[in-house]
Scaffold this motif. Structure first.
Motif, PDB file in Angstrom:
ATOM      1  N   SER A 286      35.653  -9.101  78.340  1.00  0.00           N
ATOM      2  CA  SER A 286      36.874  -9.073  79.151  1.00  0.00           C
ATOM      3  C   SER A 286      37.940  -8.201  78.504  1.00  0.00           C
ATOM      4  O   SER A 286      38.700  -7.517  79.198  1.00  0.00           O
ATOM      5  N   MET A 287      37.998  -8.209  77.171  1.00  0.00           N
ATOM      6  CA  MET A 287      38.964  -7.367  76.480  1.00  0.00           C
ATOM      7  C   MET A 287      38.628  -5.890  76.669  1.00  0.00           C
ATOM      8  O   MET A 287      39.527  -5.056  76.875  1.00  0.00           O
ATOM      9  N   ILE A 288      37.332  -5.564  76.620  1.00  0.00           N
ATOM     10  CA  ILE A 288      36.920  -4.171  76.798  1.00  0.00           C
ATOM     11  C   ILE A 288      37.251  -3.695  78.212  1.00  0.00           C
ATOM     12  O   ILE A 288      37.803  -2.594  78.398  1.00  0.00           O
ATOM     13  N   LEU A 289      36.956  -4.531  79.212  1.00  0.00           N
ATOM     14  CA  LEU A 289      37.253  -4.168  80.595  1.00  0.00           C
ATOM     15  C   LEU A 289      38.757  -4.031  80.816  1.00  0.00           C
ATOM     16  O   LEU A 289      39.223  -3.096  81.483  1.00  0.00           O
ATOM     17  N   PHE A 290      39.510  -4.964  80.240  1.00  0.00           N
ATOM     18  CA  PHE A 290      40.971  -4.922  80.385  1.00  0.00           C
ATOM     19  C   PHE A 290      41.527  -3.656  79.734  1.00  0.00           C
ATOM     20  O   PHE A 290      42.422  -3.006  80.289  1.00  0.00           O
ATOM     21  N   THR A 291      41.003  -3.299  78.569  1.00  0.00           N
ATOM     22  CA  THR A 291      41.455  -2.097  77.872  1.00  0.00           C
ATOM     23  C   THR A 291      41.165  -0.847  78.684  1.00  0.00           C
ATOM     24  O   THR A 291      42.005   0.062  78.778  1.00  0.00           O
ATOM     25  N   ILE A 292      39.993  -0.797  79.297  1.00  0.00           N
ATOM     26  CA  ILE A 292      39.632   0.360  80.116  1.00  0.00           C
ATOM     27  C   ILE A 292      40.558   0.483  81.324  1.00  0.00           C
ATOM     28  O   ILE A 292      41.038   1.575  81.657  1.00  0.00           O
ATOM     29  N   ILE A 293      40.817  -0.652  81.967  1.00  0.00           N
ATOM     30  CA  ILE A 293      41.683  -0.635  83.157  1.00  0.00           C
ATOM     31  C   ILE A 293      43.105  -0.216  82.785  1.00  0.00           C
ATOM     32  O   ILE A 293      43.703   0.660  83.429  1.00  0.00           O
ATOM     33  N   ILE A 294      43.658  -0.830  81.754  1.00  0.00           N
ATOM     34  CA  ILE A 294      45.018  -0.483  81.319  1.00  0.00           C
ATOM     35  C   ILE A 294      45.077   0.961  80.854  1.00  0.00           C
ATOM     36  O   ILE A 294      46.035   1.693  81.138  1.00  0.00           O
ATOM     37  N   GLY A 295      44.033   1.392  80.136  1.00  0.00           N
ATOM     38  CA  GLY A 295      43.994   2.775  79.666  1.00  0.00           C
ATOM     39  C   GLY A 295      43.981   3.767  80.806  1.00  0.00           C
ATOM     40  O   GLY A 295      44.652   4.807  80.754  1.00  0.00           O
ATOM     41  N   PHE A 296      43.238   3.450  81.872  1.00  0.00           N
ATOM     42  CA  PHE A 296      43.167   4.348  83.031  1.00  0.00           C
ATOM     43  C   PHE A 296      44.542   4.490  83.693  1.00  0.00           C
ATOM     44  O   PHE A 296      44.995   5.608  83.968  1.00  0.00           O
ATOM     45  N   PHE A 297      45.190   3.354  83.961  1.00  0.00           N
ATOM     46  CA  PHE A 297      46.493   3.411  84.629  1.00  0.00           C
ATOM     47  C   PHE A 297      47.563   4.035  83.722  1.00  0.00           C
ATOM     48  O   PHE A 297      48.478   4.700  84.212  1.00  0.00           O
ATOM     49  N   THR A 298      47.436   3.840  82.430  1.00  0.00           N
ATOM     50  CA  THR A 298      48.375   4.456  81.499  1.00  0.00           C
ATOM     51  C   THR A 298      48.220   5.969  81.494  1.00  0.00           C
ATOM     52  O   THR A 298      49.208   6.719  81.533  1.00  0.00           O
ATOM     53  N   LEU A 299      46.978   6.431  81.461  1.00  0.00           N
ATOM     54  CA  LEU A 299      46.716   7.875  81.501  1.00  0.00           C
ATOM     55  C   LEU A 299      47.174   8.470  82.822  1.00  0.00           C
ATOM     56  O   LEU A 299      47.772   9.557  82.856  1.00  0.00           O
ATOM     57  N   LEU A 300      46.900   7.779  83.914  1.00  0.00           N
ATOM     58  CA  LEU A 300      47.334   8.251  85.227  1.00  0.00           C
ATOM     59  C   LEU A 300      48.856   8.345  85.298  1.00  0.00           C
ATOM     60  O   LEU A 300      49.408   9.326  85.812  1.00  0.00           O
ATOM     61  N   ALA A 301      49.539   7.332  84.749  1.00  0.00           N
ATOM     62  CA  ALA A 301      51.001   7.343  84.733  1.00  0.00           C
ATOM     63  C   ALA A 301      51.528   8.508  83.903  1.00  0.00           C
ATOM     64  O   ALA A 301      52.529   9.137  84.272  1.00  0.00           O
ATOM     65  N   ALA A 302      50.858   8.818  82.794  1.00  0.00           N
ATOM     66  CA  ALA A 302      51.286   9.922  81.948  1.00  0.00           C
ATOM     67  C   ALA A 302      51.177  11.259  82.687  1.00  0.00           C
ATOM     68  O   ALA A 302      52.073  12.109  82.610  1.00  0.00           O
ATOM     69  N   VAL A 303      50.072  11.446  83.422  1.00  0.00           N
ATOM     70  CA  VAL A 303      49.883  12.684  84.175  1.00  0.00           C
ATOM     71  C   VAL A 303      50.931  12.817  85.277  1.00  0.00           C
ATOM     72  O   VAL A 303      51.566  13.875  85.448  1.00  0.00           O
TER      73      VAL A 303
END
Length: 314
Positions: free
Chosen positions: A237-254
């Motif tokens: 669950s931590m790995i999945l949560f990290t991937i999801i948060i990482g995706f939205f964080t990267l998208l927000a940065a772009v």
């Protein structure tokens, strides 16, 4: 008088650090209890009073003695409606990065990181009513955002800006992180300070940074405990949560970079001067020495280390 800004600003930081450190020492040593400070009877009012005494009054006094010319450099205008998307993306980026770094630091230093957990503040919400939640947000999210941004993205950036914007952003983030007196949470606050300074410069609005800061504080108050709980599990669950948060964080940065480009294109179209063109005449290293190795700033660093070691017992 401009050269004196980098002399006077560390003095203000020292005063704030002494009050913050003194309060932490009084609570940790048991010399003054939470009941005496009013933290048990009316925690919201106590939080407001402490924020005003420690941050607001010294900052306002500093601006008063520096004069109207200095106050004009604080960028107190509100952001425009066209900058709303930029602020939204900046908030998502700040919350996402804070969550990711918090998970990493909590995994490495669970005991020390938990000392500054927002649970200590949300525990003050004695009732589940809407008004109690509103008081909690105002006292522990909105007011801290306003007072801290006024000091670190207002006064500090105005004081060091003549040394160059890049160095000013770094100093603003560094002093902001130091003010929280935590080694384990230092990376979280430092990165937050960088983003908030960039928000202020991009929008040319101090209230814009206050708004993004307040939204991040709300997230910390109500959702950080869940993030740390996921990090504690060390499971899929931590790995999945990290991937999801990482995706939205990267998208927000772009998306943030895209909106920043639109904002600066608007500035260019209006022929507005850019603070990024400011360069220190003596070069980067001379500016670095003048800012980070001044006697006042070194005293502030020593205070940060001593108080943090005392609080954490490191």
């Amino acid at each position: 008088m401009k050269n004196k800004d980098t002399v006077f600003a560390p003095i203000l930081l020292i005063c704030v650090f002494i009050m913050l450190g003194g309060g932490s020492w009084l609570l940790s040593s048991g010399a003054v209890g939470e009941k005496q400070l009013g933290l048990t009877e009316n925690p919201y009012l106590a939080a407001v009073v402490l924020q005003l005494l420690i941050y607001a009054l010294p900052s306002l006094f500093f601006c008063r003695i520096r004069g109207s010319e200095f106050r004009d450099k604080l960028r107190l205008k509100f952001p425009s409606f066209s900058q709303c998307l930029f602020l939204l993306y900046a908030s998502v980026l700040l919350i996402g990065l804070s969550a990711l770094i918090s998970m990493g630091m909590y995994s490495m230093f669970p005991e020390h990181f938990a000392v500054g957990s927002a649970d200590t503040y949300t525990a003050f919400a004695r009732n589940a009513g809407i008004f109690d939640g509103l008081y909690l947000v105002l006292a522990f999210a909105v007011l801290p955002a306003v007072t801290e941004e006024f000091l670190f993205r207002g006064i500090i950036t105005a004081s060091y800006e003549r040394l160059g914007v890049s160095l000013t952003v770094f100093i603003s983030a560094l002093t902001f992180a130091m003010s929280h007196f935590s080694f384990s949470r230092f990376p979280v606050y430092f990165v937050s300070g960088l983003i908030l300074a960039l928000v202020m410069y991009a929008t040319r609005s101090l209230p814009a940074a206050m708004l993004v800061h307040a939204l991040n504080n709300v997230f910390i108050l109500f959702l950080e405990s869940y993030v740390l709980h996921i990090a504690e599990k060390q499971s899929i669950s931590m790995i999945l949560f990290t991937i999801i948060i990482g995706f939205f964080t990267l998208l927000a940065a772009v998306l943030l970079c895209f909106e920043a480009g639109n904002i600066y294109s608007g500035y260019a179209g209006q022929n507005l001067p850019s603070p990024h063109a400011v360069k220190h005449k003596g070069g980067f290293f001379k500016a670095l020495a003048e800012s980070l190795f001044s006697p006042g700033f070194l005293v502030a660093v020593v205070l940060f280390v001593l108080v943090t070691v005392f609080i954490t017992g490191a």
